[in-house]
Design an enzyme around this catalytic site. Sequence first.
Site, PDB file in Angstrom:
ATOM      1  N   SER A 182       0.831  -1.197   0.000  1.00  0.00           N
ATOM      2  CA  SER A 182       0.000   0.000   0.000  1.00  0.00           C
ATOM      3  C   SER A 182       0.874   1.260   0.000  1.00  0.00           C
ATOM      4  O   SER A 182       1.684   1.432  -0.904  1.00  0.00           O
ATOM      5  CB  SER A 182      -0.956  -0.037   1.198  1.00  0.00           C
ATOM      6  OG  SER A 182      -1.954   0.951   1.090  1.00  0.00           O
ATOM      7  N   ASP A 280      -7.904  -2.848  -7.515  1.00  0.00           N
ATOM      8  CA  ASP A 280      -7.494  -2.615  -6.125  1.00  0.00           C
ATOM      9  C   ASP A 280      -8.624  -1.926  -5.349  1.00  0.00           C
ATOM     10  O   ASP A 280      -9.131  -0.873  -5.766  1.00  0.00           O
ATOM     11  CB  ASP A 280      -6.240  -1.751  -6.116  1.00  0.00           C
ATOM     12  CG  ASP A 280      -5.734  -1.482  -4.718  1.00  0.00           C
ATOM     13  OD1 ASP A 280      -4.869  -2.231  -4.253  1.00  0.00           O
ATOM     14  OD2 ASP A 280      -6.224  -0.517  -4.083  1.00  0.00           O
ATOM     15  N   HIS A 348      -6.398  -5.912  -1.803  1.00  0.00           N
ATOM     16  CA  HIS A 348      -5.430  -4.857  -1.505  1.00  0.00           C
ATOM     17  C   HIS A 348      -4.348  -5.462  -0.610  1.00  0.00           C
ATOM     18  O   HIS A 348      -4.628  -5.847   0.516  1.00  0.00           O
ATOM     19  CB  HIS A 348      -6.107  -3.685  -0.794  1.00  0.00           C
ATOM     20  CG  HIS A 348      -5.200  -2.509  -0.549  1.00  0.00           C
ATOM     21  ND1 HIS A 348      -4.753  -1.694  -1.572  1.00  0.00           N
ATOM     22  CD2 HIS A 348      -4.651  -2.011   0.590  1.00  0.00           C
ATOM     23  CE1 HIS A 348      -3.971  -0.746  -1.063  1.00  0.00           C
ATOM     24  NE2 HIS A 348      -3.897  -0.919   0.247  1.00  0.00           N
TER      25      HIS A 348
END
Length: 439
Positions: A182, A280, A348
Amino acid sequence: MKTTTRLLDLTAAMVLVVYVSFSPPLVSGEPGRRVSMTLVRDAAALGAFCLDGSLPAYHLDRGFGAGSNNWLLQFEGGGWCNDIASCVERAKTRRGSTRYMSKTVVFTGVLSNNASQNPDFYNWNKVRLRYCDGASFAGDSQFGNGTSLLYFRGQRIWNAIILDLLPKGLAKAHKALLTGCSAGGLSTFLHCDNFTSYLPTNASVKCMSDAGFFLDAIDVAANRTMRSFYSQLVSLQGIQKNLDPSCTHAFFPEPSLCFFPQYVLRFIKTPFFILNSAYDVFQFHHGLVPPSADQTGRWNRCKLNVTACNPHQLDALQGFRKDMLGALMNFFRNSTRGGMFINSCFDHCQSALEETWLSPTSPRINNKTIAETVGDWYFGRGEEAKEIGCPYPCDKTCHNLIPASTSDFLASNASGSGHNSRGTHLTFLFLLLNFFSSL
């Protein structure tokens, strides 16, 4: 914009909380290895502080056997803060201060020391860099008004941690991999070549971003919400001077564009692997359909359950995938040392957990798991390690965080545990966040 900013920061942080708090058991049924925190005591001399002035930290799990001289460093993720109000709030949490962080973390996925779960990297020295600056380890400034004092020192934190690790064996690394998830995946793009500069010239050094390929997307209201957000972030935290100078020169007079991976990627010299979902979940909710672009809530049901999307919304999602693949096409076609795994899951961060990294039910493209593809790329097994999955809804190997099929929907509403159990918890969180966005 302030509401959007705080939700952007909060959602990313809560997604990471779900991974830690509600992840299913590891494949082997054994608990993950708990690794203690190390504070960087010399950081103060470098002016390297978390947002609140606390010392930065990392967790080191020592390598063994044939991996004793190899190193894997993972940037922690957790969103960003791009204005004073959101950074002040963040400084009072574990995303802005080591004072509030857990003093041990569980190493799983690419950090696992279990050979069956992580065959290529299990015996390496593995380090998790704790995230407490709110700018992907890239800022260098501070703010004070007599009431609040904030340290935007992510770049110094990065340097301080590296300097602390060099005498512990990193300076003599034979092989090294820099990765992150991330906002930490974005950090990997920003620091990859700098990482290489610290290590021996004969070391094999490579980088991998997981869920960090944030697009300069046009949202459903025809605005560039992420571009605006990153521009404010770069300005607030003094990031520009730490961005790749070749990139900022090429994109003058908009240097903040070099905070986007799609623009800085072609300037990175170190071999790079990009792991990302084409759908995502974080980018779906905040790049394609941020709260500011959907004030009437017409996307709410679709954002919580893809099977509820209407044809127009599905077209927008397919357009987002097309844009991501377009931004990656030059890398896909021309990078001779690069690797790629772009699947079509509503997910994610896929390297952090065993269920998505390497397990009997892991996501696959051409029958290859993420761990196998990354390992083939790093060690040069085979001619190429670039995998792009077919578009939604064809991929049946996903661990979707939100329902994307009838079976996902049933699993997320079942009382028993299933491989889509994360979706149940995230659905609740997104419902909560959608409520806050309407305030």
